[in-house]
Write a protein that holds these residues in place. Structure first.
Motif, PDB file in Angstrom:
ATOM      1  N   PRO A  22       0.834  -1.199   0.000  1.00  0.00           N
ATOM      2  CA  PRO A  22       0.000   0.000   0.000  1.00  0.00           C
ATOM      3  C   PRO A  22       0.875   1.257   0.000  1.00  0.00           C
ATOM      4  CG  PRO A  22      -0.663  -1.524   1.743  1.00  0.00           C
ATOM      5  CD  PRO A  22       0.625  -2.021   1.180  1.00  0.00           C
ATOM      6  N   VAL A  23       0.404   2.290  -0.687  1.00  0.00           N
ATOM      7  CA  VAL A  23       1.121   3.557  -0.769  1.00  0.00           C
ATOM      8  C   VAL A  23       0.260   4.641  -0.140  1.00  0.00           C
ATOM      9  CG1 VAL A  23       2.037   5.314  -2.338  1.00  0.00           C
ATOM     10  CG2 VAL A  23       2.299   2.880  -2.877  1.00  0.00           C
ATOM     11  N   MET A  24       0.840   5.368   0.804  1.00  0.00           N
ATOM     12  CA  MET A  24       0.173   6.526   1.408  1.00  0.00           C
ATOM     13  C   MET A  24       1.201   7.633   1.468  1.00  0.00           C
ATOM     14  SD  MET A  24      -2.035   4.895   4.505  1.00  0.00           S
ATOM     15  CE  MET A  24      -0.792   3.743   5.076  1.00  0.00           C
ATOM     16  N   ASP A  25       0.901   8.749   0.836  1.00  0.00           N
ATOM     17  CA  ASP A  25       1.872   9.828   0.847  1.00  0.00           C
ATOM     18  C   ASP A  25       1.687  10.765   2.029  1.00  0.00           C
ATOM     19  OD1 ASP A  25      -0.419  11.077  -0.120  1.00  0.00           O
ATOM     20  OD2 ASP A  25       0.636  12.225  -1.639  1.00  0.00           O
ATOM     21  N   LEU A  30      -7.860  12.637  12.422  1.00  0.00           N
ATOM     22  CA  LEU A  30      -9.284  12.851  12.189  1.00  0.00           C
ATOM     23  C   LEU A  30      -9.683  14.312  12.417  1.00  0.00           C
ATOM     24  CD1 LEU A  30     -11.829  11.423  11.331  1.00  0.00           C
ATOM     25  CD2 LEU A  30     -12.260  10.843  13.717  1.00  0.00           C
ATOM     26  N   SER A  31      -8.994  14.983  13.301  1.00  0.00           N
ATOM     27  CA  SER A  31      -9.310  16.391  13.567  1.00  0.00           C
ATOM     28  C   SER A  31      -9.014  17.287  12.362  1.00  0.00           C
ATOM     29  CB  SER A  31      -8.531  16.886  14.784  1.00  0.00           C
ATOM     30  OG  SER A  31      -7.132  16.817  14.542  1.00  0.00           O
ATOM     31  N   GLU A  32      -8.260  16.776  11.381  1.00  0.00           N
ATOM     32  CA  GLU A  32      -7.917  17.551  10.178  1.00  0.00           C
ATOM     33  C   GLU A  32      -8.621  16.998   8.946  1.00  0.00           C
ATOM     34  OE1 GLU A  32      -3.672  17.897   9.784  1.00  0.00           O
ATOM     35  OE2 GLU A  32      -3.444  18.544  11.856  1.00  0.00           O
ATOM     36  N   ILE A  33      -9.843  16.503   9.123  1.00  0.00           N
ATOM     37  CA  ILE A  33     -10.573  15.879   8.013  1.00  0.00           C
ATOM     38  C   ILE A  33     -10.806  16.857   6.857  1.00  0.00           C
ATOM     39  CG2 ILE A  33     -12.871  16.314   8.971  1.00  0.00           C
ATOM     40  CD1 ILE A  33     -11.821  13.132   7.131  1.00  0.00           C
ATOM     41  N   ASN A  34     -11.068  18.133   7.181  1.00  0.00           N
ATOM     42  CA  ASN A  34     -11.287  19.113   6.101  1.00  0.00           C
ATOM     43  C   ASN A  34     -10.034  19.302   5.261  1.00  0.00           C
ATOM     44  OD1 ASN A  34     -13.954  19.542   6.804  1.00  0.00           O
ATOM     45  ND2 ASN A  34     -13.463  21.226   8.189  1.00  0.00           N
ATOM     46  N   GLU A  35      -8.874  19.359   5.903  1.00  0.00           N
ATOM     47  CA  GLU A  35      -7.611  19.485   5.181  1.00  0.00           C
ATOM     48  C   GLU A  35      -7.353  18.234   4.332  1.00  0.00           C
ATOM     49  OE1 GLU A  35      -8.076  20.131   8.378  1.00  0.00           O
ATOM     50  OE2 GLU A  35      -7.311  22.144   8.764  1.00  0.00           O
ATOM     51  N   ALA A  36      -7.681  17.077   4.885  1.00  0.00           N
ATOM     52  CA  ALA A  36      -7.482  15.825   4.151  1.00  0.00           C
ATOM     53  C   ALA A  36      -8.358  15.786   2.901  1.00  0.00           C
ATOM     54  CB  ALA A  36      -7.789  14.630   5.055  1.00  0.00           C
ATOM     55  N   MET A  37      -9.603  16.189   3.036  1.00  0.00           N
ATOM     56  CA  MET A  37     -10.504  16.198   1.877  1.00  0.00           C
ATOM     57  C   MET A  37     -10.029  17.189   0.822  1.00  0.00           C
ATOM     58  SD  MET A  37     -12.572  13.798   2.434  1.00  0.00           S
ATOM     59  CE  MET A  37     -13.646  14.082   1.051  1.00  0.00           C
ATOM     60  N   TYR A  39      -6.963  18.022   0.287  1.00  0.00           N
ATOM     61  CA  TYR A  39      -5.783  17.411  -0.331  1.00  0.00           C
ATOM     62  C   TYR A  39      -6.204  16.392  -1.382  1.00  0.00           C
ATOM     63  CZ  TYR A  39      -1.237  15.157  -0.743  1.00  0.00           C
ATOM     64  OH  TYR A  39      -0.066  14.636  -1.223  1.00  0.00           O
ATOM     65  N   ILE A  40      -7.183  15.559  -1.068  1.00  0.00           N
ATOM     66  CA  ILE A  40      -7.670  14.567  -2.029  1.00  0.00           C
ATOM     67  C   ILE A  40      -8.241  15.252  -3.263  1.00  0.00           C
ATOM     68  CG2 ILE A  40      -9.462  12.821  -2.423  1.00  0.00           C
ATOM     69  CD1 ILE A  40      -9.023  11.996   0.533  1.00  0.00           C
ATOM     70  N   GLU A  41      -9.061  16.272  -3.036  1.00  0.00           N
ATOM     71  CA  GLU A  41      -9.702  16.982  -4.138  1.00  0.00           C
ATOM     72  C   GLU A  41      -8.702  17.734  -5.014  1.00  0.00           C
ATOM     73  OE1 GLU A  41     -12.623  19.308  -2.087  1.00  0.00           O
ATOM     74  OE2 GLU A  41     -13.979  17.582  -1.873  1.00  0.00           O
ATOM     75  N   SER A  42      -7.519  18.028  -4.478  1.00  0.00           N
ATOM     76  CA  SER A  42      -6.508  18.762  -5.265  1.00  0.00           C
ATOM     77  C   SER A  42      -5.888  17.884  -6.361  1.00  0.00           C
ATOM     78  CB  SER A  42      -5.395  19.258  -4.338  1.00  0.00           C
ATOM     79  OG  SER A  42      -4.533  18.188  -3.936  1.00  0.00           O
ATOM     80  N   LYS A  46      -1.817  10.408  -3.312  1.00  0.00           N
ATOM     81  CA  LYS A  46      -1.456   9.093  -3.841  1.00  0.00           C
ATOM     82  C   LYS A  46      -1.784   8.073  -2.774  1.00  0.00           C
ATOM     83  CE  LYS A  46       2.170  10.605  -6.875  1.00  0.00           C
ATOM     84  NZ  LYS A  46       3.314  11.428  -6.729  1.00  0.00           N
ATOM     85  N   GLY A  47      -2.430   7.018  -3.178  1.00  0.00           N
ATOM     86  CA  GLY A  47      -2.738   5.965  -2.216  1.00  0.00           C
ATOM     87  C   GLY A  47      -4.180   5.907  -1.855  1.00  0.00           C
TER      88      GLY A  47
END
Length: 47
Positions: A22-25, A30-37, A39-42, A46-47
């Motif tokens: 598995p690859v996770m960059d 969980l407290s940073e879910i908005n930042e994570a979303m 990042y994904i949308e950008s 990867k991963g």
């Protein structure tokens, strides 16, 4: 690919055997879910 217990079992075996790696960059708490979303949308995730 459809959700299948048998397929997930086979994937688990391959991951545990080190055949699939598995690859996770990045990992976000969980407290940073908005930042994570964001990042994904950008499109950079990867991963």
């Amino acid at each position: 690919m459809r959700s299948s217990g048998q397929q997930l079992g086979e994937l688990t075996k391959l991951i545990e055997a080190g055949i699939i790696l598995p690859v996770m960059d990045q990992v976000f708490p969980l407290s940073e879910i908005n930042e994570a979303m964001s990042y994904i949308e950008s499109g950079r995730a990867k991963g």
